[in-house]
Design a protein around this motif. Structure first.
Motif, PDB file in Angstrom:
ATOM      1  N   GLN A 220       0.830  -1.207   0.000  1.00 40.00           N
ATOM      2  CA  GLN A 220       0.000   0.000   0.000  1.00 40.00           C
ATOM      3  C   GLN A 220       0.866   1.259   0.000  1.00 40.00           C
ATOM      4  O   GLN A 220       0.539   2.247  -0.667  1.00 40.00           O
ATOM      5  N   ARG A 221       1.932   1.230   0.762  1.00 33.66           N
ATOM      6  CA  ARG A 221       2.824   2.397   0.849  1.00 33.66           C
ATOM      7  C   ARG A 221       3.449   2.701  -0.507  1.00 33.66           C
ATOM      8  O   ARG A 221       3.508   3.852  -0.941  1.00 33.66           O
ATOM      9  N   ILE A 222       3.922   1.671  -1.194  1.00 33.95           N
ATOM     10  CA  ILE A 222       4.526   1.852  -2.513  1.00 33.95           C
ATOM     11  C   ILE A 222       3.477   2.344  -3.511  1.00 33.95           C
ATOM     12  O   ILE A 222       3.740   3.246  -4.318  1.00 33.95           O
ATOM     13  N   GLU A 223       2.279   1.756  -3.457  1.00 32.36           N
ATOM     14  CA  GLU A 223       1.205   2.182  -4.367  1.00 32.36           C
ATOM     15  C   GLU A 223       0.835   3.648  -4.120  1.00 32.36           C
ATOM     16  O   GLU A 223       0.554   4.396  -5.068  1.00 32.36           O
ATOM     17  N   TYR A 224       0.842   4.064  -2.855  1.00 34.81           N
ATOM     18  CA  TYR A 224       0.521   5.462  -2.520  1.00 34.81           C
ATOM     19  C   TYR A 224       1.559   6.409  -3.123  1.00 34.81           C
ATOM     20  O   TYR A 224       1.196   7.422  -3.750  1.00 34.81           O
ATOM     21  N   THR A 225       2.829   6.092  -2.965  1.00 36.45           N
ATOM     22  CA  THR A 225       3.871   6.939  -3.541  1.00 36.45           C
ATOM     23  C   THR A 225       3.744   7.002  -5.055  1.00 36.45           C
ATOM     24  O   THR A 225       3.821   8.082  -5.652  1.00 36.45           O
ATOM     25  N   GLU A 226       3.537   5.849  -5.690  1.00 36.89           N
ATOM     26  CA  GLU A 226       3.402   5.841  -7.147  1.00 36.89           C
ATOM     27  C   GLU A 226       2.224   6.694  -7.594  1.00 36.89           C
ATOM     28  O   GLU A 226       2.326   7.459  -8.569  1.00 36.89           O
ATOM     29  N   ARG A 227       1.107   6.597  -6.881  1.00 33.57           N
ATOM     30  CA  ARG A 227      -0.071   7.389  -7.249  1.00 33.57           C
ATOM     31  C   ARG A 227       0.224   8.884  -7.134  1.00 33.57           C
ATOM     32  O   ARG A 227      -0.138   9.663  -8.014  1.00 33.57           O
ATOM     33  N   ARG A 228       0.906   9.280  -6.061  1.00 34.15           N
ATOM     34  CA  ARG A 228       1.235  10.691  -5.874  1.00 34.15           C
ATOM     35  C   ARG A 228       2.178  11.202  -6.966  1.00 34.15           C
ATOM     36  O   ARG A 228       2.010  12.310  -7.496  1.00 34.15           O
ATOM     37  N   VAL A 229       3.179  10.400  -7.315  1.00 36.34           N
ATOM     38  CA  VAL A 229       4.125  10.813  -8.356  1.00 36.34           C
ATOM     39  C   VAL A 229       3.426  10.890  -9.707  1.00 36.34           C
ATOM     40  O   VAL A 229       3.645  11.828 -10.488  1.00 36.34           O
ATOM     41  N   ARG A 230       2.570   9.930 -10.005  1.00 35.35           N
ATOM     42  CA  ARG A 230       1.833   9.966 -11.284  1.00 35.35           C
ATOM     43  C   ARG A 230       0.903  11.179 -11.352  1.00 35.35           C
ATOM     44  O   ARG A 230       0.741  11.784 -12.414  1.00 35.35           O
ATOM     45  N   VAL A 265       6.835  13.397 -21.658  1.00 38.80           N
ATOM     46  CA  VAL A 265       5.714  13.308 -20.715  1.00 38.80           C
ATOM     47  C   VAL A 265       4.508  12.770 -21.480  1.00 38.80           C
ATOM     48  O   VAL A 265       4.101  13.341 -22.498  1.00 38.80           O
ATOM     49  N   GLU A 266       3.964  11.684 -21.004  1.00 40.57           N
ATOM     50  CA  GLU A 266       2.795  11.091 -21.651  1.00 40.57           C
ATOM     51  C   GLU A 266       1.854  10.581 -20.560  1.00 40.57           C
ATOM     52  O   GLU A 266       2.125   9.555 -19.931  1.00 40.57           O
ATOM     53  N   GLY A 267       0.785  11.328 -20.323  1.00 41.96           N
ATOM     54  CA  GLY A 267      -0.138  10.958 -19.258  1.00 41.96           C
ATOM     55  C   GLY A 267       0.552  11.039 -17.908  1.00 41.96           C
ATOM     56  O   GLY A 267       1.110  12.069 -17.530  1.00 41.96           O
ATOM     57  N   SER A 268       0.563   9.913 -17.193  1.00 47.40           N
ATOM     58  CA  SER A 268       1.188   9.880 -15.873  1.00 47.40           C
ATOM     59  C   SER A 268       2.556   9.230 -15.899  1.00 47.40           C
ATOM     60  O   SER A 268       3.130   8.931 -14.854  1.00 47.40           O
ATOM     61  N   GLY A 269       3.075   9.013 -17.118  1.00 46.37           N
ATOM     62  CA  GLY A 269       4.389   8.396 -17.253  1.00 46.37           C
ATOM     63  C   GLY A 269       5.427   9.365 -17.771  1.00 46.37           C
ATOM     64  O   GLY A 269       5.114  10.361 -18.436  1.00 46.37           O
ATOM     65  N   LEU A 270       6.690   9.056 -17.468  1.00 42.51           N
ATOM     66  CA  LEU A 270       7.797   9.927 -17.848  1.00 42.51           C
ATOM     67  C   LEU A 270       8.918   9.059 -18.402  1.00 42.51           C
ATOM     68  O   LEU A 270       9.307   8.056 -17.782  1.00 42.51           O
ATOM     69  N   ASN A 311      10.259   5.793  -1.898  1.00 42.26           N
ATOM     70  CA  ASN A 311      10.307   4.336  -2.015  1.00 42.26           C
ATOM     71  C   ASN A 311      10.202   3.954  -3.489  1.00 42.26           C
ATOM     72  O   ASN A 311      10.277   4.818  -4.370  1.00 42.26           O
ATOM     73  N   GLU A 312      10.033   2.675  -3.738  1.00 41.44           N
ATOM     74  CA  GLU A 312      10.017   2.155  -5.107  1.00 41.44           C
ATOM     75  C   GLU A 312       8.962   2.817  -5.981  1.00 41.44           C
ATOM     76  O   GLU A 312       9.104   2.904  -7.203  1.00 41.44           O
ATOM     77  N   GLY A 313       7.892   3.316  -5.352  1.00 41.08           N
ATOM     78  CA  GLY A 313       6.838   3.948  -6.123  1.00 41.08           C
ATOM     79  C   GLY A 313       7.285   5.153  -6.906  1.00 41.08           C
ATOM     80  O   GLY A 313       6.672   5.525  -7.913  1.00 41.08           O
ATOM     81  N   PRO A 317       6.842   5.090 -12.301  1.00 33.72           N
ATOM     82  CA  PRO A 317       6.323   5.864 -13.435  1.00 33.72           C
ATOM     83  C   PRO A 317       7.406   6.362 -14.399  1.00 33.72           C
ATOM     84  O   PRO A 317       7.079   6.973 -15.414  1.00 33.72           O
ATOM     85  N   VAL A 318       8.673   6.119 -14.076  1.00 31.02           N
ATOM     86  CA  VAL A 318       9.765   6.736 -14.835  1.00 31.02           C
ATOM     87  C   VAL A 318      10.619   5.665 -15.502  1.00 31.02           C
ATOM     88  O   VAL A 318      11.050   4.702 -14.861  1.00 31.02           O
ATOM     89  N   LYS A 319      10.876   5.847 -16.788  1.00 32.80           N
ATOM     90  CA  LYS A 319      11.754   4.953 -17.543  1.00 32.80           C
ATOM     91  C   LYS A 319      12.985   5.735 -17.982  1.00 32.80           C
ATOM     92  O   LYS A 319      12.868   6.836 -18.525  1.00 32.80           O
ATOM     93  N   VAL A 320      14.175   5.172 -17.743  1.00 30.97           N
ATOM     94  CA  VAL A 320      15.430   5.829 -18.109  1.00 30.97           C
ATOM     95  C   VAL A 320      16.149   4.994 -19.158  1.00 30.97           C
ATOM     96  O   VAL A 320      16.331   3.782 -18.982  1.00 30.97           O
ATOM     97  N   THR A 321      16.548   5.640 -20.248  1.00 32.10           N
ATOM     98  CA  THR A 321      17.294   4.984 -21.327  1.00 32.10           C
ATOM     99  C   THR A 321      18.627   5.691 -21.504  1.00 32.10           C
ATOM    100  O   THR A 321      18.673   6.918 -21.618  1.00 32.10           O
ATOM    101  N   ALA A 322      19.710   4.909 -21.524  1.00 35.43           N
ATOM    102  CA  ALA A 322      21.048   5.476 -21.727  1.00 35.43           C
ATOM    103  C   ALA A 322      21.819   4.532 -22.632  1.00 35.43           C
ATOM    104  O   ALA A 322      22.114   3.395 -22.248  1.00 35.43           O
ATOM    105  N   PRO A 323      22.133   4.958 -23.855  1.00 31.49           N
ATOM    106  CA  PRO A 323      22.806   4.068 -24.803  1.00 31.49           C
ATOM    107  C   PRO A 323      24.148   3.559 -24.281  1.00 31.49           C
ATOM    108  O   PRO A 323      24.943   4.328 -23.724  1.00 31.49           O
ATOM    109  N   GLU A 324      24.390   2.285 -24.447  1.00 33.31           N
ATOM    110  CA  GLU A 324      25.654   1.694 -24.010  1.00 33.31           C
ATOM    111  C   GLU A 324      26.810   2.263 -24.832  1.00 33.31           C
ATOM    112  O   GLU A 324      26.674   2.551 -26.022  1.00 33.31           O
ATOM    113  N   GLY A 325      27.943   2.439 -24.171  1.00 28.35           N
ATOM    114  CA  GLY A 325      29.115   2.983 -24.841  1.00 28.35           C
ATOM    115  C   GLY A 325      29.202   4.490 -24.806  1.00 28.35           C
ATOM    116  O   GLY A 325      30.102   5.078 -25.398  1.00 28.35           O
TER     117      GLY A 325
END
Length: 583
Positions: A220-230, A265-270, A311-313, A317-325
């Motif tokens: 519940q704690r993780i879900e709460y944080t995720e909801r707030r960040v989204r 930024v797309e909806g609640s995701g980053l 916490n993990e939440g 909502p966030v995805k990070v991409t960094a090309p190798e090399g």
């Protein structure tokens, strides 16, 4: 016997308890460690992780060195992956390798699994900056590093304790590869002691409410944080926003190293994509993926409500991409020893510059372009000492919407505490001669950056100092029309020859007794157009010595006149100056 409690209430109780456990861990390390880096500067982070899904999740973290915020997550992941099928009560795990979830090899992570029955379910962890890490250079920062082994000792995932028994051979190997072994074993014991205390507290929590209820409360704690960040992200307009910034150099002759961040930024995701950043470089500023991800998350977290539990939440909502090399995700054996300052600063800066385009009132300047200068020598009994000269790194916090930059550290370092000058002078043969704000030495803006400083540190015994400059050509950026910060400068004076102004690097410079290191540490970048700053606030800065009369006119278009022995705003002159500047 386990108690039944309302689910929502239990999530608050369990979350608050685990937060308190992390904070108590922090207190244990501070009060029992030997190194001034721990017990004075507080350069470490403590947290608790969940392992109930056979993968790790951050559930609680104490205020600490903010740049460790998510780097510790990757390190715990790697430790659990390495020992997934070989974990037992009493095990204590250690890792520092940048290519096994680390950042730079000076940051060591210790984990002690807490079992219920035969299953490890919660994981207390401590991540700390060590005073030395072996290798060619005392203190671990080696500007001549050309590969990861030049950075210092690499420790892949290992066990320090197995089933509660100390692995003395492993300890002896680690101590033998460290100049500060008189500190190191005590510091490791402090980290392990914090984990043992946490294990006791967690055991009491499990006994009181039962594992199923505790695990449900964590969910519940993780879900709460995720909801707030989204919800926060959802308030930003959809779109793709790109920014780039540059590190001055890599200490090997390569200059203007680019960090490019594209924030979608797309909806609640980053999504944060670092494609377009420079290829990995020869020098030791390459940022492992865990370090890059951590600085990206730190930037995002500074744009969200501070009441949201860490916490993990936050990460979901966030995805990070960094090309190798690239410099933000290098391939082995690229050196990484300076990555937590450079290019870490630029990673956070590029993300914030991009976010400022869609959420300007949320983004603040997260300056971290440190003029790093550390000194080493030996005590009378022959034991080595390493002084990181923390006083010279203070400053650099930038402005944000409705707030000037404040404090002695920028947000990425806010858990670090300024050491006591008196204790520092007892622990090292040094004197802090000056630590003062400097006028006209910060980024101007509707909300200005924190003031810059002038710091003078004198070492009283023969010593050696190495300097690694940042923020000289590519200074800390302002946001939303705010001014960039001025350039940093470090000057070495041994009293015997002409002072040495360091613009890029100086390696292992011999300092005679009485030699002085002078830091000109720039303030942070500004936020918003300086011509929109209230003249009364400019006057207040003039009265406080942060802005000169000339600086008020030059940067803010505010005329200041002397009245009855003091200063006042000249409204007519201010209107003329601002009209002229706007034109």
């Amino acid at each position: 016997m386990a108690r039944k409690v309302d689910d929502w209430l239990l999530s608050q109780i369990v979350g608050g308890t685990l937060d308190s456990v992390a904070e108590e861990m922090s207190a244990v390390v501070t009060r029992t460690a030997r190194s001034p880096i721990f017990n004075e500067a507080h350069d470490f982070t403590t947290g608790v992780f969940d392992f109930t899904r056979n993968s790790t999740r951050l559930v609680a973290q104490a205020p600490g060195c903010t740049l460790h915020l998510y780097a510790i997550v990757s390190a715990v992941d790697q430790l659990m992956e390495a020992f997934r099928n070989d974990l037992h009560p009493g095990d204590v795990l250690l890792v520092n390798d940048p290519y096994h979830g680390g950042s730079h090899s000076l940051d060591w992570t210790i984990v002690m699994p807490v079992f219920h029955g035969r299953r490890p379910i919660l994981l207390p962890a401590v991540r700390s900056h060590m005073g030395d890490n072996g290798g060619p250079v005392a203190g671990g920062y080696n500007p001549r590093s050309r590969d990861i082994w030049h950075d210092g000792l690499r420790i892949p995932p290992i066990k320090l304790y197995a089933r509660g028994e100390k692995r003395r051979d492993v300890f002896e190997m680690i101590l033998a590869n460290n100049r500060l072994e008189h500190w190191l074993e005590g510091d490791l014991d402090a980290m392990i002691g914090a984990c043992k205390m946490a294990a006791e507290r967690i055991g009491q929590l499990l006994e009181r409410y039962g594992p199923p209820s505790v695990i449900g409360a964590i969910e519940q704690r993780i879900e709460y944080t995720e909801r707030r960040v989204r919800e926060e992200i959802s308030s930003w307009p959809d779109g793709t926003y790109t920014a780039e910034t540059f590190a001055d150099h890599d200490f090997q002759g390569n200059r203007d190293i680019k960090i490019r961040a594209t924030v979608k930024v797309e909806g609640s995701g980053l999504e944060i994509d670092f494609t377009g950043s420079s290829p990995q470089v020869a020098g030791f500023i390459n940022s492992p993926l865990s370090n890059t991800t951590s600085f990206a998350f730190v930037a995002v977290s500074t744009c969200c409500d501070e009441s949201i539990p860490i916490n993990e939440g936050y990460m979901n909502p966030v995805k990070v991409t960094a090309p190798e090399g690239t410099v933000v995700n290098p391939r082995l054996p690229a050196p990484c020893g300076h990555a937590t300052a450079c290019v870490g600063a630029e990673i956070a800066e590029a993300v914030l510059l991009a976010i400022s385009q869609c959420a300007p009132e949320r983004a603040g300047v997260n300056a971290h372009k440190l003029p790093l200068a550390y000194t080493n020598g030996t005590y009378e009994d022959g034991r080595p000492w390493v002084n990181l000269n923390f006083f010279g790194y203070t400053g650099g916090a930038g402005g944000a919407f409705e707030t000037d930059g404040w404090g002695l550290y920028p947000p990425v370092m806010t858990g670090v505490i300024l050491p006591s000058i008196e204790m520092n002078e007892l622990q090292y043969p040094s004197r802090v001669l000056k630590h003062e704000y400097a006028a006209d030495y910060t980024g101007a803006g509707q909300y200005r950056g924190a003031p810059g400083l002038e710091v003078k540190i004198q070492h009283l015994e023969p010593s050696y100092t190495s300097v690694m400059m940042a923020g000289v050509r590519n200074t800390t950026r302002g946001l939303c029309g705010g001014g960039d910060a001025p350039a940093n400068l470090v000057v070495l004076g041994d009293g015997q020859s002409a002072p040495l102004e360091v613009r890029e690097t100086a390696f292992h410079v011999h300092m005679e007794p009485g030699g002085i290191i002078t830091f000109h540490r720039a303030g942070g970048g500004g936020w918003g157009n300086p011509l929109l700053r209230e003249p009364g606030k400019v006057l207040e800065d003039v009265l406080n010595g942060i802005v000169s009369v000339e600086g008020a006119e030059r940067e803010y278009g505010v005329g200041i006149v002397r009245v009855d022995g003091g200063f006042a705003v000249d409204d007519r002159k201010t209107a003329e100056l601002r009209q002229l500047k706007e034109g």
